[in-house]
Design a protein around this motif. Structure first.
Motif, PDB file in Angstrom:
ATOM      1  N   LEU A   1      50.299  22.207  15.610  1.00 45.12           N
ATOM      2  CA  LEU A   1      48.773  22.726  15.838  1.00 45.12           C
ATOM      3  C   LEU A   1      47.924  22.322  16.832  1.00 45.12           C
ATOM      4  CD1 LEU A   1      48.149  21.008  12.322  1.00 45.12           C
ATOM      5  CD2 LEU A   1      48.591  23.436  12.500  1.00 45.12           C
TER       6      LEU A   1
ATOM      7  N   GLU B   1      39.935  22.606  17.390  1.00 41.77           N
ATOM      8  CA  GLU B   1      39.643  23.632  16.548  1.00 41.77           C
ATOM      9  C   GLU B   1      38.098  24.005  16.551  1.00 41.77           C
ATOM     10  OE1 GLU B   1      41.730  25.557  14.692  1.00 41.77           O
ATOM     11  OE2 GLU B   1      43.284  24.194  14.225  1.00 41.77           O
ATOM     12  N   ASP B   2      37.666  25.198  15.845  1.00 43.17           N
ATOM     13  CA  ASP B   2      36.186  25.429  15.658  1.00 43.17           C
ATOM     14  C   ASP B   2      35.572  24.315  14.666  1.00 43.17           C
ATOM     15  OD1 ASP B   2      33.989  26.528  14.075  1.00 43.17           O
ATOM     16  OD2 ASP B   2      34.431  28.420  15.319  1.00 43.17           O
TER      17      ASP B   2
ATOM     18  N   LEU C   1      35.384  24.745  10.910  1.00 43.72           N
ATOM     19  CA  LEU C   1      36.724  24.749  10.129  1.00 43.72           C
ATOM     20  C   LEU C   1      36.550  23.328   9.269  1.00 43.72           C
ATOM     21  CD1 LEU C   1      39.531  25.578   9.354  1.00 43.72           C
ATOM     22  CD2 LEU C   1      40.433  24.254  11.309  1.00 43.72           C
TER      23      LEU C   1
ATOM     24  N   ARG D   1      40.913  17.675  16.299  1.00 47.83           N
ATOM     25  CA  ARG D   1      41.292  17.547  14.800  1.00 47.83           C
ATOM     26  C   ARG D   1      41.292  16.132  14.412  1.00 47.83           C
ATOM     27  NH1 ARG D   1      47.791  18.745  16.235  1.00 47.83           N
ATOM     28  NH2 ARG D   1      48.131  16.555  17.195  1.00 47.83           N
TER      29      ARG D   1
ATOM     30  N   GLY E   1      43.459  22.406   9.467  1.00 49.32           N
ATOM     31  CA  GLY E   1      44.282  23.402  10.730  1.00 49.32           C
ATOM     32  C   GLY E   1      45.655  24.178  10.418  1.00 49.32           C
TER      33      GLY E   1
ATOM     34  N   ARG F   1      44.228  26.987   8.377  1.00 45.16           N
ATOM     35  CA  ARG F   1      43.786  28.140   9.525  1.00 45.16           C
ATOM     36  C   ARG F   1      44.996  28.768   9.927  1.00 45.16           C
ATOM     37  NH1 ARG F   1      45.225  28.693  14.096  1.00 45.16           N
ATOM     38  NH2 ARG F   1      45.178  26.574  14.481  1.00 45.16           N
TER      39      ARG F   1
END
Length: 422
Positions: free
Chosen positions: A45, A49-50, A53, A83, A89, A92
């Protein structure tokens, strides 16, 4: 004069260095190995990340989202987060790459660093290391039990014995709304502070997870989800326990358990080790039906866990146990002369190709210094080679535990060392 570095690692971001890093690697690999035996494939991963999320997936009322995330704007002004956990994740990635169109369940395993801004304690860092699994797409009590059994097998693989598995059910959509209302009515009558009252409005279960003694005392008689399960949720939980019994996985029921993330439903569990004091958790997880749909994907169920590698290493130490260092060599070469050194380099290459771990002395050390290095390496045997040995086509194979040494032909080194190692 001793030099000091201009730079130091940020607080809570640990370095892992030999020899202690050997325990970390051995524990991590054993935990991952237990998942591999159950057919979990590897997923890697991204670190970033956004931010949305985690806000949507983990839950805005959780401490993870409200207090602990490492969040910042990138150069284009987009909010990104390092994260803090793995499940969101993975969801996603499963949605983005249409993993639901293949064979179900999708069984994935990952290992690596996660990031939470929290007070640094023994085994609890701001860069924490976890091994996790996720099984997506099938709502089956047997799958719940398998996931729990994989975690249990991982702890057994590293040699832990002093831990316990606590399990409960957090219900489903058919019973959680009524329970939520019942719990909110109970909490509304308590003299709670304003922050806690706001938390009760967003997710009242979070209040039951409050660690403050005064809040725990106030909520001692709070209604429990396990006593208000729907027939389907209760049947699911009963079957999970039956499968755990069949698998020989020991557990205790903990109806007050509340995990730190909002997405959990139905089966929820935690592994604890009392040798670690108040911060006794070493891993846990649960089912998260509805999470994938909430993140914009299909309405598929899922269950998973995260295990703290650092916490597991500490639990092993609390039991006075350790694992063999994966980097510890079997054989250490002791060259006595330049020509012998060249031959031992080539010999080491042949031995490594046969799967034997080898290192050797460098820098033209004398025999005394080279033998000290051999002892420090932890190797079982030393290969001692001088110019006379080379001329005779032999090398000395020395047992470092007994001190006994015998000569073996250079051409038979791989076979002789393999046999000596058993």
């Amino acid at each position: 004069m001793t030099k000091t570095s201009t730079f130091t690692a940020p607080k809570g971001f640990p370095d892992y260095l030999p020899p202690n890093s050997g325990q970390f690697v051995a524990v991590r690999d054993a935990l991952v190995g237990a998942a591999r035996l159950a057919g979990f494939g590897h997923v890697e991963l991204p670190i970033l990340e956004d931010t949305g999320l985690f806000a949507r997936g983990v839950g805005e009322s959780t401490d993870v989202v409200s207090k602990e995330m490492w969040t910042f704007d990138d150069r284009n002004g987009r909010s990104v987060t390092m994260r803090p956990e793995g499940t969101a994740g993975v969801m996603r990635a499963a949605i983005e790459h249409n993993l639901d169109r293949g064979q179900l369940p999708v069984k994935l395993c990952y290992a690596g660093p996660f990031f939470r801004y929290e007070n640094v304690q023994a085994g609890r860092y701001r860069q924490l290391q976890q091994v996790g699994v996720e099984a997506i797409g099938i709502d089956d009590p047997a799958l719940d039990a398998e996931v729990i059994a994989v975690a249990d097998a991982g702890f057994k693989a590293v040699g832990l014995t002093g831990y316990r598995l606590e399990v409960t059910s957090l219900g489903d959509d058919t019973c959680r709304p009524a329970y939520r209302e019942l719990l909110q009515e109970f909490l509304a009558k308590l003299p709670l502070d304003e922050d806690t009252r706001r938390r009760a409005q967003i997710n009242p279960l979070r209040v039951l997870d409050d660690k403050r003694p005064e809040v725990r005392e106030l909520t001692a008689d709070a209604p429990l989800m396990v006593d208000h399960l729907s027939e389907s949720a209760k049947a699911h939980f009963d079957q999970v326990l039956e499968y755990l019994d069949a698998l020989g996985v020991s557990y205790v029921l903990n109806p007050r358990m509340v995990r730190g993330l909002d997405y959990y439903t139905k089966t929820t569990f935690e592994f604890v080790h009392d040798g670690l004091g108040a911060q006794s958790g070493i891993g846990g997880g649960g089912r998260y039906d509805g999470l994938m749909e909430r993140l914009g994907g299909p309405a598929l169920s899922g269950i998973g866990f995260g295990i703290g590698v650092d916490r597991t290493v500490l639990a092993l130490a609390a039991e006075g146990k350790s694992l063999p260092d994966p980097a510890q060599v079997d054989v250490f070469g002791v060259p006595l002369g330049a020509a012998a050194g060249r031959e031992l380099v080539a010999m080491a290459g042949r031995l490594r190709a046969a799967g034997i771990r080898v290192s050797q002395s460098y820098g033209g050390r004398g025999v005394k210094g080279a033998m000290k290095a051999a002892d420090r390496s932890g190797a079982r045997f030393a290969l001692v080679l001088g110019d006379r040995d080379l001329a005779a086509g032999e090398v000395g194979l020395k047992d470092l535990s007994t001190g006994e040494q015998r000569q073996i032909p250079l051409g038979d080194v791989v076979a002789e060392v393999t046999a000596a190692l058993g």
